[in-house]
Design a protein around this motif. Sequence first.
Motif, PDB file in Angstrom:
ATOM      1  N   GLY A   1      22.063  47.672   1.489  1.00  0.00           N
ATOM      2  CA  GLY A   1      20.682  47.452   1.096  1.00  0.00           C
ATOM      3  C   GLY A   1      19.723  47.997   2.132  1.00  0.00           C
ATOM      4  N   PHE A   2      18.509  48.282   1.677  1.00  0.00           N
ATOM      5  CA  PHE A   2      17.415  48.677   2.561  1.00  0.00           C
ATOM      6  C   PHE A   2      16.464  47.510   2.710  1.00  0.00           C
ATOM      7  N   ALA A   3      16.203  47.108   3.956  1.00  0.00           N
ATOM      8  CA  ALA A   3      15.257  46.038   4.265  1.00  0.00           C
ATOM      9  C   ALA A   3      13.981  46.663   4.799  1.00  0.00           C
ATOM     10  N   SER A   4      12.880  46.449   4.120  1.00  0.00           N
ATOM     11  CA  SER A   4      11.621  47.122   4.456  1.00  0.00           C
ATOM     12  C   SER A   4      10.922  46.522   5.661  1.00  0.00           C
ATOM     13  N   HIS A   5      11.319  45.306   6.071  1.00  0.00           N
ATOM     14  CA  HIS A   5      10.700  44.613   7.196  1.00  0.00           C
ATOM     15  C   HIS A   5      11.760  44.274   8.245  1.00  0.00           C
ATOM     16  N   SER A   6      11.306  43.959   9.431  1.00  0.00           N
ATOM     17  CA  SER A   6      12.217  43.441  10.451  1.00  0.00           C
ATOM     18  C   SER A   6      12.884  42.169   9.950  1.00  0.00           C
ATOM     19  N   TRP A   7      14.161  42.012  10.275  1.00  0.00           N
ATOM     20  CA  TRP A   7      14.844  40.765   9.977  1.00  0.00           C
ATOM     21  C   TRP A   7      14.331  39.681  10.938  1.00  0.00           C
ATOM     22  N   GLU A   8      13.966  38.515  10.382  1.00  0.00           N
ATOM     23  CA  GLU A   8      13.533  37.371  11.190  1.00  0.00           C
ATOM     24  C   GLU A   8      14.319  36.145  10.725  1.00  0.00           C
ATOM     25  N   VAL A   9      14.733  35.318  11.673  1.00  0.00           N
ATOM     26  CA  VAL A   9      15.475  34.100  11.346  1.00  0.00           C
ATOM     27  C   VAL A   9      14.492  33.031  10.893  1.00  0.00           C
ATOM     28  N   LYS A  10      14.563  32.655   9.608  1.00  0.00           N
ATOM     29  CA  LYS A  10      13.699  31.610   9.067  1.00  0.00           C
ATOM     30  C   LYS A  10      14.239  31.175   7.716  1.00  0.00           C
ATOM     31  N   PRO A  11      13.887  29.989   7.250  1.00  0.00           N
ATOM     32  CA  PRO A  11      14.473  29.457   6.008  1.00  0.00           C
ATOM     33  C   PRO A  11      13.786  29.951   4.738  1.00  0.00           C
ATOM     34  N   GLN A  12      12.943  30.979   4.851  1.00  0.00           N
ATOM     35  CA  GLN A  12      12.259  31.512   3.663  1.00  0.00           C
ATOM     36  C   GLN A  12      12.697  32.964   3.412  1.00  0.00           C
ATOM     37  N   PHE A  13      12.512  33.391   2.156  1.00  0.00           N
ATOM     38  CA  PHE A  13      12.721  34.806   1.845  1.00  0.00           C
ATOM     39  C   PHE A  13      11.617  35.633   2.499  1.00  0.00           C
ATOM     40  N   GLN A  14      11.924  36.886   2.771  1.00  0.00           N
ATOM     41  CA  GLN A  14      10.983  37.780   3.437  1.00  0.00           C
ATOM     42  C   GLN A  14      11.098  39.165   2.809  1.00  0.00           C
ATOM     43  N   GLY A  15      10.331  40.132   3.330  1.00  0.00           N
ATOM     44  CA  GLY A  15      10.376  41.495   2.809  1.00  0.00           C
ATOM     45  C   GLY A  15       9.365  41.740   1.709  1.00  0.00           C
ATOM     46  N   ASP A  16       9.493  42.881   1.032  1.00  0.00           N
ATOM     47  CA  ASP A  16       8.588  43.208  -0.074  1.00  0.00           C
ATOM     48  C   ASP A  16       9.319  44.071  -1.094  1.00  0.00           C
ATOM     49  N   SER A  17       8.577  44.568  -2.086  1.00  0.00           N
ATOM     50  CA  SER A  17       9.193  45.234  -3.237  1.00  0.00           C
ATOM     51  C   SER A  17       9.769  46.612  -2.904  1.00  0.00           C
ATOM     52  N   ARG A  18       9.588  47.083  -1.682  1.00  0.00           N
ATOM     53  CA  ARG A  18      10.214  48.354  -1.300  1.00  0.00           C
ATOM     54  C   ARG A  18      11.690  48.183  -0.975  1.00  0.00           C
ATOM     55  N   CYS A  19      12.137  46.952  -0.783  1.00  0.00           N
ATOM     56  CA  CYS A  19      13.570  46.701  -0.534  1.00  0.00           C
ATOM     57  C   CYS A  19      14.393  47.120  -1.755  1.00  0.00           C
ATOM     58  N   PHE A  20      15.638  47.478  -1.523  1.00  0.00           N
ATOM     59  CA  PHE A  20      16.538  47.766  -2.645  1.00  0.00           C
ATOM     60  C   PHE A  20      17.981  47.570  -2.205  1.00  0.00           C
ATOM     61  N   LEU A  21      18.852  47.428  -3.193  1.00  0.00           N
ATOM     62  CA  LEU A  21      20.292  47.419  -2.970  1.00  0.00           C
ATOM     63  C   LEU A  21      20.871  48.743  -3.455  1.00  0.00           C
ATOM     64  N   PHE A  22      22.056  49.081  -2.954  1.00  0.00           N
ATOM     65  CA  PHE A  22      22.695  50.305  -3.412  1.00  0.00           C
ATOM     66  C   PHE A  22      24.213  50.164  -3.344  1.00  0.00           C
ATOM     67  N   SER A  23      24.862  50.976  -4.165  1.00  0.00           N
ATOM     68  CA  SER A  23      26.316  51.111  -4.135  1.00  0.00           C
ATOM     69  C   SER A  23      26.646  52.504  -3.621  1.00  0.00           C
ATOM     70  N   VAL A  24      27.719  52.633  -2.846  1.00  0.00           N
ATOM     71  CA  VAL A  24      28.189  53.926  -2.372  1.00  0.00           C
ATOM     72  C   VAL A  24      29.501  54.288  -3.047  1.00  0.00           C
ATOM     73  N   SER A  25      30.460  53.378  -2.980  1.00  0.00           N
ATOM     74  CA  SER A  25      31.781  53.600  -3.556  1.00  0.00           C
ATOM     75  C   SER A  25      32.236  52.315  -4.248  1.00  0.00           C
ATOM     76  N   PRO A  26      32.740  52.417  -5.474  1.00  0.00           N
ATOM     77  CA  PRO A  26      33.277  53.597  -6.155  1.00  0.00           C
ATOM     78  C   PRO A  26      32.254  54.508  -6.817  1.00  0.00           C
ATOM     79  N   SER A  27      30.967  54.190  -6.752  1.00  0.00           N
ATOM     80  CA  SER A  27      29.956  55.081  -7.317  1.00  0.00           C
ATOM     81  C   SER A  27      28.672  54.932  -6.514  1.00  0.00           C
ATOM     82  N   MET A  28      27.875  56.013  -6.487  1.00  0.00           N
ATOM     83  CA  MET A  28      26.585  55.994  -5.800  1.00  0.00           C
ATOM     84  C   MET A  28      25.490  55.615  -6.793  1.00  0.00           C
ATOM     85  N   CYS A  29      24.676  54.622  -6.409  1.00  0.00           N
ATOM     86  CA  CYS A  29      23.573  54.216  -7.276  1.00  0.00           C
ATOM     87  C   CYS A  29      22.615  53.352  -6.472  1.00  0.00           C
ATOM     88  N   VAL A  30      21.327  53.421  -6.799  1.00  0.00           N
ATOM     89  CA  VAL A  30      20.311  52.595  -6.157  1.00  0.00           C
ATOM     90  C   VAL A  30      19.748  51.620  -7.179  1.00  0.00           C
TER      91      VAL A  30
END
Length: 454
Positions: free
Chosen positions: A302-331
Amino acid sequence: MGNAESAVVQNRLVRFRPEERPDIESVFDRLHSAGAAGSSLGAGKSPAGETLMIDMLKATMGKMAPESMIKRVFEGMCSVDPGVKLPPCGGVSREQLIIFLADTLRGTAEERAPLVMAMAQGTKGTTTPDQIRGFLEDLIAAVVQTITHRGRLRGWVPDRMGDGAQGVRLLAEQLSSELKPSGQNTYDVACLEEWLLRVSGVAEFLELLVGEGLQVGLTSHPSPTLLPQCRDAPWSELHCLLDIPLLMFLTPQLPTGYRAPWRLLFSTHVHGESFTRLVGNCKSRGPTVLLVKDTKGHIFGGFASHSWEVKPQFQGDSRCFLFSVSPSMCVFTYTGYNQHYMYLNQGQQTMPNGLGMGGQHGYFGLWLDSDFGRGHSRARPRCTTYGSPQLSGDEDFTLDTVEVWGVGLPPQEQDQDENKKSVLDLDPEVKAILEMTGKTLHSQGLREPEEDEG
């Protein structure tokens, strides 16, 4: 040079700057001389002096592309209609070469589509999925070979990276999956044109291969930079999950400004299997790319758009994404369903401890437990945040390798870069008003040129 007869050639030449046109027109003679010098005939003694033969291409491109791709390039050149009568002896005419250079380096999707059809060895105006994948595999392999031969690796060390041959195959499958068939599982020129308009990678790969392979130097339009810069990776200790085709796939997916440089923050090969070490190396270090390999051989992240911070809440924004590499490439990008982009917690009794992206507590799209070595991808049927399927081999998986790469300038360098900017950079309206009132921007010409990071 015999070009005056062809209006098609003249129309193509105007796409290049006046100072670039002599170089474009001289490519034919240069290739012809290089090929003839390598043969027993000697320069100027070729029986087909008015044409370029495939052996002449091999003499120049042989170190930068496999023979199968050189043959495809030659067939693409032969398919060009130059608008003049062709020599009877076969081969590629000067006019065909100039048009081919103009269409691959400066052409539209409409002009490139027939060339791709010819290079994919399509017949009767259509091509098949297997033919397209074969063309893409040859093209991507040639681009990787060209980048390596030309020393354009920008700090990456292929011998210490993942399986490049597998990466070539996976990227070819990903790019071909973007094609929409015209019917009966075949593609016509209109399909290829629409594909080239949507998927910029194919045109960029062709540009780099033709520009670098035929040694065409265009100062106004240099070959694409397909790899981000890599900084200070401990290559003697590292064998990373990334390979060159994967970098070529992932880099354009990142937001502009976060594409270079890449810095290794954490790797199980280098730093050991420690969640505490992972957290310490990655928090407050800016945007990151996380890569995970499980014991079933699946690679994802995954791509994290913000610095990782230790806290009990979700963080980041809509620019984040997950991806697969193998067995197939996809975002897999943000769905809008919730804002559970990224999560990091440690040492808490009431909240889950670990690193997660997407979904919800207990059902993350990607989750690494703080008890290092375990994780899950409970995303059936799809992760609510990113729309991704199960990324791992098993829903609850065992880790093989974890890597985290910082992307873009580190926060401290970003702050320094921002501090260097003048008020004119920060407020474009002030700059525009000064220009309208005739004020001279004295500082504008005194700045050092900005370094291109990729």
